[in-house]
Structures are given as structure tokens and as C-alpha cells.
Write a protein that holds these residues in place. Structure first.
Motif, PDB file in Angstrom:
ATOM      1  N   UNK A   1     -27.340  40.234  -3.113  1.00  0.00           N
ATOM      2  CA  UNK A   1     -26.488  40.170  -1.926  1.00  0.00           C
ATOM      3  C   UNK A   1     -25.332  39.201  -2.095  1.00  0.00           C
ATOM      4  N   UNK A   2     -25.396  38.388  -3.137  1.00  0.00           N
ATOM      5  CA  UNK A   2     -24.391  37.350  -3.331  1.00  0.00           C
ATOM      6  C   UNK A   2     -23.119  37.934  -3.933  1.00  0.00           C
ATOM      7  N   UNK A   3     -21.976  37.473  -3.446  1.00  0.00           N
ATOM      8  CA  UNK A   3     -20.699  37.866  -4.033  1.00  0.00           C
ATOM      9  C   UNK A   3     -20.470  37.020  -5.277  1.00  0.00           C
ATOM     10  N   UNK A   4     -20.892  37.551  -6.430  1.00  0.00           N
ATOM     11  CA  UNK A   4     -20.831  36.785  -7.674  1.00  0.00           C
ATOM     12  C   UNK A   4     -19.606  37.124  -8.509  1.00  0.00           C
ATOM     13  N   UNK A   5     -18.697  37.917  -7.974  1.00  0.00           N
ATOM     14  CA  UNK A   5     -17.497  38.272  -8.726  1.00  0.00           C
ATOM     15  C   UNK A   5     -17.779  39.314  -9.788  1.00  0.00           C
TER      16      UNK A   5
ATOM     17  N   UNK B   1     -20.177  34.324 -22.600  1.00  0.00           N
ATOM     18  CA  UNK B   1     -19.883  34.887 -21.280  1.00  0.00           C
ATOM     19  C   UNK B   1     -21.023  34.600 -20.306  1.00  0.00           C
ATOM     20  N   UNK B   2     -22.261  34.756 -20.784  1.00  0.00           N
ATOM     21  CA  UNK B   2     -23.427  34.484 -19.938  1.00  0.00           C
ATOM     22  C   UNK B   2     -23.428  33.029 -19.491  1.00  0.00           C
ATOM     23  N   UNK B   3     -23.055  32.138 -20.400  1.00  0.00           N
ATOM     24  CA  UNK B   3     -22.970  30.717 -20.048  1.00  0.00           C
ATOM     25  C   UNK B   3     -21.923  30.491 -18.972  1.00  0.00           C
ATOM     26  N   UNK B   4     -20.735  31.093 -19.118  1.00  0.00           N
ATOM     27  CA  UNK B   4     -19.656  30.896 -18.152  1.00  0.00           C
ATOM     28  C   UNK B   4     -20.062  31.381 -16.761  1.00  0.00           C
ATOM     29  N   UNK B   5     -20.699  32.556 -16.684  1.00  0.00           N
ATOM     30  CA  UNK B   5     -21.127  33.107 -15.395  1.00  0.00           C
ATOM     31  C   UNK B   5     -22.170  32.195 -14.755  1.00  0.00           C
ATOM     32  N   UNK B   6     -23.115  31.715 -15.572  1.00  0.00           N
ATOM     33  CA  UNK B   6     -24.185  30.858 -15.042  1.00  0.00           C
ATOM     34  C   UNK B   6     -23.639  29.524 -14.563  1.00  0.00           C
ATOM     35  N   UNK B   7     -22.758  28.913 -15.330  1.00  0.00           N
ATOM     36  CA  UNK B   7     -22.173  27.626 -14.936  1.00  0.00           C
ATOM     37  C   UNK B   7     -21.371  27.769 -13.646  1.00  0.00           C
ATOM     38  N   UNK B   8     -20.602  28.853 -13.524  1.00  0.00           N
ATOM     39  CA  UNK B   8     -19.823  29.086 -12.308  1.00  0.00           C
ATOM     40  C   UNK B   8     -20.737  29.238 -11.099  1.00  0.00           C
TER      41      UNK B   8
ATOM     42  N   UNK C   1     -32.406  34.362  -9.137  1.00  0.00           N
ATOM     43  CA  UNK C   1     -30.991  34.451  -8.776  1.00  0.00           C
ATOM     44  C   UNK C   1     -30.112  34.552 -10.018  1.00  0.00           C
ATOM     45  N   UNK C   2     -30.338  33.659 -10.989  1.00  0.00           N
ATOM     46  CA  UNK C   2     -29.530  33.672 -12.217  1.00  0.00           C
ATOM     47  C   UNK C   2     -29.702  34.986 -12.956  1.00  0.00           C
ATOM     48  N   UNK C   3     -30.954  35.442 -13.080  1.00  0.00           N
ATOM     49  CA  UNK C   3     -31.222  36.705 -13.780  1.00  0.00           C
ATOM     50  C   UNK C   3     -30.484  37.868 -13.131  1.00  0.00           C
ATOM     51  N   UNK C   4     -30.532  37.938 -11.800  1.00  0.00           N
ATOM     52  CA  UNK C   4     -29.913  39.052 -11.097  1.00  0.00           C
ATOM     53  C   UNK C   4     -28.396  39.038 -11.270  1.00  0.00           C
TER      54      UNK C   4
END
Length: 265
Positions: free
Chosen positions: A108-112, A121-128, A176-179
């Protein structure tokens, strides 16, 4: 607070103000007489809904009295405690339920829209994501292997609850991070592990390539003329125009790797 519309209005104005306001400013905003405003402010102060501050005078005269709304906690810590207690006594089931809840939250989260095509890339998304949620993440590059990324979570909005219910709090964050990563294309390619309290005030998120992805990247690196592997969200053994990678049929080893990756998700 008694059922008084003028006091509710004053309180709403003070909650939205960026600095304390005095009675004269509030009288100008509301259109009420300054004496009436002072009366309502006195009531709000006695009910601990408003706090007084001494402000410098305008020109000559005595210091002014400014008013600011008291910001009350909504009680998220207590609410989280109640919810954690309702998940039952079995720690494993509590953890599984928490991870599922975290995935629902992530959906449900607006994660972009940040396509994950590499571990970086996975690191950047997780850090953000962790930054936006108040975890103050920092990448730990000391001793990182090539197929792993370590992210330090130096803050946690629910740290006190996590000390007693880490399987619930950390489970929600893990789901949350996995999703969010899956939504951006990393399904089957990146494992996420969360290690709570590696130090008294520090948790760590570990991102690592799955066995299937590591095998595929090693094969691509060894193949002549292949500069780089496919994106993370491409199936481990993709169909090409010339047929299946690795011959007419999947080799047994490849099938086992694919099954292992599927079980992890």
C-alpha cells in the motif's frame, strides 16, 4: 477541554502555527476581543493543552506572553504493544504474521518506481525507504563481500518495543523491505535479512544475491562475449530466440537452483 467552539478554534490555530502567538495576534486572527481570547487561553493553559512562553516586547514595554499548543503523543508505542500481544504466544507464528503484515503495508506504500537491476539498486531503494521511515540508515562498507550489502539502522521509531518483541517489530520491517524490493523487480534475486540489536542501539539489514542469481552471474562472467547479465527481475534461466539457456532442456542443477529460489519467496 469543555465543549467550546472558540477554544477549539484557538487550539487549532496554535497547532498549525510555526511559532508561539500572543493574545493580540490571536484576537486579530479570530476577530474576538483580546479579553475574551485571554480568558479562553487561560482555560486551555489550565487544561495543559497550551503552554505559555515569554516573548520580547514590541518596542518599549513589558515582555509579551506567547502561547503554543502542547503536542500530544498519539500512543503508537502502547498501540503497538497491544497489537503485538494479540499475535499469540508462539514466536514463530508471531514472526510470520508480522512479515505478512509488513508485506501488506509495503503493497500500500507509495514507494516510487525505481527498477532494481543490481544489488546496488536494491541498496539504494532500501536506504531511501528506511530514510523516509525514520531509521537513519548508513551503509557499512567495511568487510562487505561482493554479493552482499550491509545497511546500519541507527534509529528505530519503535526501538523500545523491539527490545521485547523483536520478532514482531523486526518482522514487520522485514516484510516491508521485501515487498518494496519485489515491487521494483528483485523477486527471486535478492535475499533480505534483518539482524536486530547487533549493538545496543543498532540493527543491520543485510541484502545478498540468492544462490540462483549468483550462479547465473558467474555463468555470464565466464561466457565469452557476454558483458553483463540480465536484469535482476529476469527469470534465472530465460527463454531466448535460440532456445533455452543451457541446451534443449534445463539441466538438473539448474532446476534445483530455480526450485531453491522459488522456495525462498
Amino acid at each position: 477541554m469543555s465543549d467550546s467552539w472558540p477554544r477549539r478554534r484557538l487550539l487549532a490555530i496554535l497547532r498549525g502555527a510555526s511559532e508561539p502567538l500572543d493574545a493580540q495576534e490571536l484576537a486579530r486572527i479570530t476577530g474576538q476581543h483580546v479579553t475574551t481570547v485571554r480568558f479562553h487561553l487561560d482555560v486551555l493553559t489550565k487544561e495543559s493543552l497550551v503552554r505559555q512562553f515569554q516573548q520580547p516586547p514590541r518596542g518599549r514595554g513589558r515582555p509579551r506572553i506567547g502561547y503554543s499548543a502542547v503536542q500530544r503523543s498519539v500512543g503508537y508505542q502502547e498501540l503497538s504493544q497491544v497489537l503485538a500481544d494479540q499475535l499469540g504466544p508462539d514466536p514463530r507464528r508471531r514472526s510470520e504474521a508480522a512479515i505478512t503484515a509488513g508485506r501488506v503495508w509495503g503493497a500500500k506504500l507509495d514507494a516510487g518506481d525505481h527498477p532494481v537491476k543490481s544489488l546496488e539498486d536494491a541498496k539504494d531503494v532500501t536506504v531511501t525507504l528506511l530514510s523516509e521511515l525514520g531509521f537513519a540508515p548508513e551503509r557499512d562498507q567495511s568487510g562487505e563481500p561482493d554479493d552482499q550489502v550491509l545497511i546500519k539502522m541507527t534509529a528505530c521509531p519503535l526501538r523500545d518495543l523491539a527490545r521485547t518483541h523483536s520478532e514482531v517489530v523486526c518482522g514487520v520491517h522485514l516484510g516491508l523491505i521485501n515487498e518494496v524490493l519485489d515491487r521494483n523487480g528483485s523477486r527471486g534475486a535478492v535475499n533480505v535479512r534483518l539482524q536486530p540489536f547487533v549493538e545496543p542501539e543498532l540493527c543491520v539489514v543485510r541484502l545478498e544475491l540468492t544462490a540462483a542469481r549468483r550462479t547465473l552471474e558467474n555463468r555470464d562472467a565466464a561466457a565469452p562475449g557476454r558483458a553483463e547479465g540480465p536484469p535482476l527481475n529476469e527469470p534465472p534461466l530465460a527463454q531466448t530466440s535460440a532456445g533455452r539457456v543451457g541446451g534443449p532442456q534445463l539441466r538438473n542443477a539448474d532446476a534445483d537452483i530455480a526450485k531453491q529460489a522459488a522456495k525462498q519467496w
